[in-house]
Enzyme design. Structure first.
Site, PDB file in Angstrom:
ATOM      1  CD  GLU A  42      -6.621  -5.626  -8.339  1.00  0.00           C
ATOM      2  OE1 GLU A  42      -7.075  -4.460  -7.609  1.00  0.00           O
ATOM      3  OE2 GLU A  42      -6.225  -6.524  -8.079  1.00  0.00           O
ATOM      4  CE1 TYR A 125      -4.400  -1.929  -4.804  1.00  0.00           C
ATOM      5  CE2 TYR A 125      -6.338  -1.551  -6.344  1.00  0.00           C
ATOM      6  CZ  TYR A 125      -5.624  -2.605  -5.395  1.00  0.00           C
ATOM      7  OH  TYR A 125      -6.037  -3.960  -5.448  1.00  0.00           O
ATOM      8  CG  ASP A 143      -5.720  -1.990  -0.564  1.00  0.00           C
ATOM      9  OD1 ASP A 143      -4.633  -1.926   0.391  1.00  0.00           O
ATOM     10  OD2 ASP A 143      -6.950  -2.518  -0.477  1.00  0.00           O
ATOM     11  CB  CYS A 199      -5.772  -5.407  10.019  1.00  0.00           C
ATOM     12  SG  CYS A 199      -5.415  -3.970  10.995  1.00  0.00           S
ATOM     13  CB  CYS A 209      -3.859  -9.948  14.259  1.00  0.00           C
ATOM     14  SG  CYS A 209      -2.575  -9.005  13.154  1.00  0.00           S
TER      15      CYS A 209
END
Length: 300
Positions: A42, A125, A143, A199, A209
């Site tokens: 992360e 986050y 995020d 996206c 999508c």
DNA sequence: AACTCGTGGCA
DNA sequence: TTGCCAAGAGT
């Protein structure tokens, strides 16, 4: 503004079904990855494409499989092993976080958002992501990918605002599957993945999508984002010069350390700015602890 | 709240 | 070719 229960349920179901078929095989998603592994992934992924992170992450996991392993080596080792991931101060913060885990958390990654937030390099986050993805907690993960999906699906805008707003956090909290469902960690990962693969900021693949027929941006005719002119020259900025300095040092292998003279550093920056400007940036780096100085020599 | 902080790929 | 953008954080 609050979606109906039926629309929300459909949103969750479509995202989770889509994720079942399209989840990327990222190395830190493999069985057996520790909380430390997720934590490192992360931090490395902050503002950095995951494809570039993967090989460095693998090196770190082999070299420093537990927080105590990283904490036991000098901070400069972490900076050198950071390679060219960018924002090398993150390497220093990761090292500092490992030290904090050893000193304050029995050598383990803390398992609550509140404790995670106290660690260097961990913001809203990252705390939420680690809590959700490795500890399975109910956390509002937001995020850049999730912000963009929300902006399009719910708000009808092409892109989110430059800075994260409370309104967006409130929306994200409303869209989260209930605690009782147990779905929120996987849902969080699914929305991020949709933003990363379908996206996308540029050239979104709306044809692929799962939310196509329920998207506010599509319904509004896919309006363009409002253009914000912020283009500044890159050459000559402090960031460019700092990058050139650290980049030059990174290539100066001298045994274990990477060292050279101040003069060589000044001469290495291209296109060459005023020497005083390079020296100013070098002083900043030394003051921040990124670079160490010994007489007329500097070391990364 | 607005700025700063790296790096590389891609449309 | 060049501006945009990428699993943000700290101040």
């Amino acid at each position: 503004m609050t979606p109906t229960a039926a629309r929300l349920d459909s949103f969750h179901r479509r995202l989770l079904d889509w994720f079942d078929d399209h989840e990327r095989d990222l190395p830190w998603r493999h069985d057996g990855t520790t909380a430390w592994g997720v934590f490192v992934s992360e931090v490395m992924s902050q503002q950095t494409p995951v494809a570039r992170v993967a090989p460095i992450w693998a090196e770190w996991m082999t070299r420093w499989p537990r927080p105590a392993d990283l904490a036991s080596v000098p901070e400069a080792e972490a900076v050198r092993a950071w390679g060219r991931l960018g924002y090398p101060r993150r390497a220093r913060r990761l090292h500092a976080a490992a030290v904090a885990m050893v000193e304050d958390h029995a050598g383990e990654v803390p398992d609550t958002e509140e404790e995670l937030l106290t660690l260097p390099g961990v913001g809203q986050y990252t705390a939420a992501a680690v809590a959700a993805f490795t500890f399975g907690r109910q956390a509002v993960v937001v995020d850049t990918n999730i912000r963009r999906v929300h902006a399009r699906w719910e708000t009808g805008h092409a892109l989110p605002e430059p800075s994260l707003t409370r309104r967006e956090m409130a929306l994200a909290a409303e869209l989260l599957p209930s605690e009782e469902s147990g779905l929120s960690p996987r849902y969080n990962a699914a929305v991020m993945e949709l933003g990363a693969l379908v996206c996308t900021a540029r050239s979104p693949r709306c044809g692929d999508c799962p939310l196509l027929d329920d998207c506010a941006w599509i319904a509004a005719g896919r309006p363009e984002p409002h253009y914000t002119p912020k283009g500044q020259p890159w050459a000559g900025t402090k960031r460019q010069i700092r990058g050139a300095i650290v980049g030059h040092l990174r290539e100066r292998e001298d045994g274990d350390a990477r060292t050279t003279t101040i003069q060589a550093v000044v001469g290495s920056v291209q296109p060459s700015p005023e020497p005083s400007r390079v020296e100013e940036c070098l002083e900043d780096l030394i003051r921040e602890g990124m670079v160490t100085q010994d007489g007329d020599r500097v070391t990364l």
